[in-house]
Design a protein around this motif. Structure first.
Motif, PDB file in Angstrom:
ATOM      1  N   GLU A  70       0.850  -1.189   0.000  1.00 33.11           N
ATOM      2  CA  GLU A  70       0.000   0.000   0.000  1.00 33.11           C
ATOM      3  C   GLU A  70       0.891   1.246   0.000  1.00 33.11           C
ATOM      4  O   GLU A  70       1.993   1.243   0.543  1.00 33.11           O
ATOM      5  N   GLY A  71       0.403   2.291  -0.653  1.00 30.03           N
ATOM      6  CA  GLY A  71       1.134   3.557  -0.646  1.00 30.03           C
ATOM      7  C   GLY A  71       2.282   3.630  -1.628  1.00 30.03           C
ATOM      8  O   GLY A  71       3.202   4.428  -1.433  1.00 30.03           O
ATOM      9  N   LEU A  72       2.255   2.809  -2.688  1.00 24.70           N
ATOM     10  CA  LEU A  72       3.281   2.911  -3.728  1.00 24.70           C
ATOM     11  C   LEU A  72       2.909   4.032  -4.695  1.00 24.70           C
ATOM     12  O   LEU A  72       1.753   4.161  -5.099  1.00 24.70           O
ATOM     13  N   PHE A  73       3.929   4.813  -5.085  1.00 23.58           N
ATOM     14  CA  PHE A  73       3.692   5.900  -6.025  1.00 23.58           C
ATOM     15  C   PHE A  73       4.770   5.916  -7.102  1.00 23.58           C
ATOM     16  O   PHE A  73       5.921   5.536  -6.860  1.00 23.58           O
ATOM     17  N   TRP A  74       4.365   6.360  -8.282  1.00 23.09           N
ATOM     18  CA  TRP A  74       5.324   6.655  -9.331  1.00 23.09           C
ATOM     19  C   TRP A  74       6.027   7.967  -8.993  1.00 23.09           C
ATOM     20  O   TRP A  74       5.533   8.738  -8.166  1.00 23.09           O
ATOM     21  N   GLY A  77       4.041  11.095  -8.768  1.00 23.02           N
ATOM     22  CA  GLY A  77       3.006  11.218  -7.745  1.00 23.02           C
ATOM     23  C   GLY A  77       1.761  10.395  -7.972  1.00 23.02           C
ATOM     24  O   GLY A  77       0.901  10.307  -7.087  1.00 23.02           O
ATOM     25  N   GLU A  78       1.637   9.747  -9.136  1.00 29.95           N
ATOM     26  CA  GLU A  78       0.482   8.899  -9.398  1.00 29.95           C
ATOM     27  C   GLU A  78       0.627   7.557  -8.667  1.00 29.95           C
ATOM     28  O   GLU A  78       1.740   7.038  -8.545  1.00 29.95           O
ATOM     29  N   PRO A  79      -0.480   6.967  -8.192  1.00 28.12           N
ATOM     30  CA  PRO A  79      -0.395   5.682  -7.491  1.00 28.12           C
ATOM     31  C   PRO A  79       0.054   4.556  -8.421  1.00 28.12           C
ATOM     32  O   PRO A  79      -0.297   4.534  -9.606  1.00 28.12           O
ATOM     33  N   LEU A  80       0.819   3.630  -7.872  1.00 27.28           N
ATOM     34  CA  LEU A  80       1.228   2.423  -8.596  1.00 27.28           C
ATOM     35  C   LEU A  80       0.285   1.310  -8.161  1.00 27.28           C
ATOM     36  O   LEU A  80       0.208   0.980  -6.979  1.00 27.28           O
ATOM     37  N   THR A  81      -0.452   0.725  -9.101  1.00 28.36           N
ATOM     38  CA  THR A  81      -1.491  -0.248  -8.773  1.00 28.36           C
ATOM     39  C   THR A  81      -1.366  -1.512  -9.618  1.00 28.36           C
ATOM     40  O   THR A  81      -0.473  -1.626 -10.468  1.00 28.36           O
ATOM     41  N   ALA A  82      -2.310  -2.428  -9.405  1.00 32.14           N
ATOM     42  CA  ALA A  82      -2.349  -3.670 -10.178  1.00 32.14           C
ATOM     43  C   ALA A  82      -2.509  -3.400 -11.665  1.00 32.14           C
ATOM     44  O   ALA A  82      -2.043  -4.177 -12.498  1.00 32.14           O
ATOM     45  N   ASP A  83      -3.168  -2.296 -12.021  1.00 30.76           N
ATOM     46  CA  ASP A  83      -3.361  -1.971 -13.431  1.00 30.76           C
ATOM     47  C   ASP A  83      -2.027  -1.769 -14.142  1.00 30.76           C
ATOM     48  O   ASP A  83      -1.883  -2.105 -15.324  1.00 30.76           O
ATOM     49  N   ASP A  84      -1.036  -1.230 -13.437  1.00 33.15           N
ATOM     50  CA  ASP A  84       0.281  -1.033 -14.042  1.00 33.15           C
ATOM     51  C   ASP A  84       0.969  -2.369 -14.304  1.00 33.15           C
ATOM     52  O   ASP A  84       1.646  -2.547 -15.314  1.00 33.15           O
ATOM     53  N   VAL A  85       0.778  -3.326 -13.389  1.00 37.59           N
ATOM     54  CA  VAL A  85       1.397  -4.639 -13.553  1.00 37.59           C
ATOM     55  C   VAL A  85       0.777  -5.372 -14.749  1.00 37.59           C
ATOM     56  O   VAL A  85       1.483  -5.911 -15.608  1.00 37.59           O
ATOM     57  N   GLY A 119      -7.695  -7.365  -7.986  1.00 33.13           N
ATOM     58  CA  GLY A 119      -8.064  -6.342  -7.023  1.00 33.13           C
ATOM     59  C   GLY A 119      -7.221  -5.112  -7.282  1.00 33.13           C
ATOM     60  O   GLY A 119      -6.294  -5.153  -8.097  1.00 33.13           O
ATOM     61  N   PRO A 120      -7.502  -3.992  -6.613  1.00 38.14           N
ATOM     62  CA  PRO A 120      -6.732  -2.770  -6.848  1.00 38.14           C
ATOM     63  C   PRO A 120      -5.234  -2.947  -6.638  1.00 38.14           C
ATOM     64  O   PRO A 120      -4.430  -2.333  -7.338  1.00 38.14           O
ATOM     65  N   LEU A 121      -4.866  -3.813  -5.693  1.00 39.10           N
ATOM     66  CA  LEU A 121      -3.450  -4.039  -5.393  1.00 39.10           C
ATOM     67  C   LEU A 121      -3.081  -5.520  -5.485  1.00 39.10           C
ATOM     68  O   LEU A 121      -2.101  -5.964  -4.887  1.00 39.10           O
ATOM     69  N   ALA A 122      -3.853  -6.296  -6.243  1.00 40.53           N
ATOM     70  CA  ALA A 122      -3.602  -7.736  -6.358  1.00 40.53           C
ATOM     71  C   ALA A 122      -3.572  -8.147  -7.824  1.00 40.53           C
ATOM     72  O   ALA A 122      -4.391  -7.699  -8.623  1.00 40.53           O
ATOM     73  N   VAL A 123      -2.614  -9.003  -8.161  1.00 43.41           N
ATOM     74  CA  VAL A 123      -2.457  -9.487  -9.541  1.00 43.41           C
ATOM     75  C   VAL A 123      -2.322 -11.004  -9.511  1.00 43.41           C
ATOM     76  O   VAL A 123      -1.577 -11.561  -8.696  1.00 43.41           O
ATOM     77  N   ARG A 124      -3.064 -11.685 -10.406  1.00 45.36           N
ATOM     78  CA  ARG A 124      -3.029 -13.140 -10.479  1.00 45.36           C
ATOM     79  C   ARG A 124      -2.286 -13.572 -11.751  1.00 45.36           C
ATOM     80  O   ARG A 124      -2.589 -13.122 -12.852  1.00 45.36           O
ATOM     81  N   PHE A 125      -1.311 -14.450 -11.576  1.00 50.19           N
ATOM     82  CA  PHE A 125      -0.560 -15.037 -12.689  1.00 50.19           C
ATOM     83  C   PHE A 125      -0.940 -16.505 -12.790  1.00 50.19           C
ATOM     84  O   PHE A 125      -0.813 -17.251 -11.808  1.00 50.19           O
ATOM     85  N   THR A 126      -1.399 -16.928 -13.964  1.00 50.63           N
ATOM     86  CA  THR A 126      -1.741 -18.332 -14.188  1.00 50.63           C
ATOM     87  C   THR A 126      -0.759 -18.917 -15.188  1.00 50.63           C
ATOM     88  O   THR A 126      -0.699 -18.491 -16.342  1.00 50.63           O
TER      89      THR A 126
END
Length: 221
Positions: A70-74, A77-85, A119-126
């Motif tokens: 939680e609290g990761l930023f680029w 100043g933009e948040p770093l989230t699962a969408d970036d991954v 999730g906002p901060l969760a990424v699943r790899f299959t």
């Protein structure tokens, strides 16, 4: 706190884009601008958490879920989230129009790894098959979707963050960010004030204010 470290490299970086990086003159610089979900312990060489604070593995070893801190930023100043991954893997690494060496690493038994937002901060790899070096391979640098997605849509990602670009537009999550590039002379990086890592006393890292790579082609010099 404070101070500058000066290092040398024998040639100019070819890009500031880690996905396209193929030579050490580039990765020496991008390696302190970007980070991956995991990193390697410098003493034991075992994989350890980095941007991801923890992960879970299914009993068959095929499904891995990573949870970002939680609290990761680029650095902008933009948040770093699962969408970036997800963007880094699905839109960049597995994009056939973007040449990169990482695609082979994440293609197992002829099939790509499936990367999904859990999730906002969760990424699943299959994974299609079990892959022993998977944790270590997730040192792969994560890139900012909000900055680079327009380049992907326009078909110009392969020239984004080239050496002719304003280095101050390069947005990363590492301890440093670019300030100036003088071709044939030097690359100057400055402390990223939004870097997430702390020292044992809770103080912000890095301690250095500046990291400079002098470009010195002659080994004698």
């Amino acid at each position: 706190y404070g101070g500058e470290m000066v290092l040398s490299t024998t040639s100019d970086p070819k890009s500031f884009n880690p996905v396209l990086a193929k030579e050490t003159s580039t990765t020496a610089v991008t390696g302190v601008l970007f980070e991956g979900l995991t990193t390697s312990d410098p003493f034991t060489l075992e994989p350890r958490p980095n941007l991801a604070e923890r992960w879970e593995m299914s009993p068959d070893g095929l499904v891995w879920t990573f949870y970002l801190r939680e609290g990761l930023f680029w650095s902008d100043g933009e948040p770093l989230t699962a969408d970036d991954v997800v963007f880094t893997f699905q839109d960049l690494i597995f994009n056939p129009d973007i040449p990169n060496s990482s695609r082979d690493i994440f293609t197992l038994d002829g099939r790509p790894i499936l990367v999904e937002r859990a999730g906002p901060l969760a990424v699943r790899f299959t994974l299609p098959v079990r892959f022993a070096p998977f944790l270590r391979s997730l040192g792969q640098e994560i890139l900012p979707r909000h900055v680079l997605e327009p380049f992907v849509r326009a078909g110009t990602f392969n020239t984004a963050w080239g050496i002719d670009a304003d280095v101050r537009t390069v947005v990363g999550s590492g301890p440093f960010m670019p300030e100036r590039y003088v071709p044939g002379q030097k690359v100057v990086l400055v402390r990223n004030p939004r870097y997430w890592k702390k020292d044992p006393q809770g103080g912000a890292l890095p301690y250095l204010d500046r990291l400079t790579f002098l470009i010195v082609p002659s080994l004698d010099v």
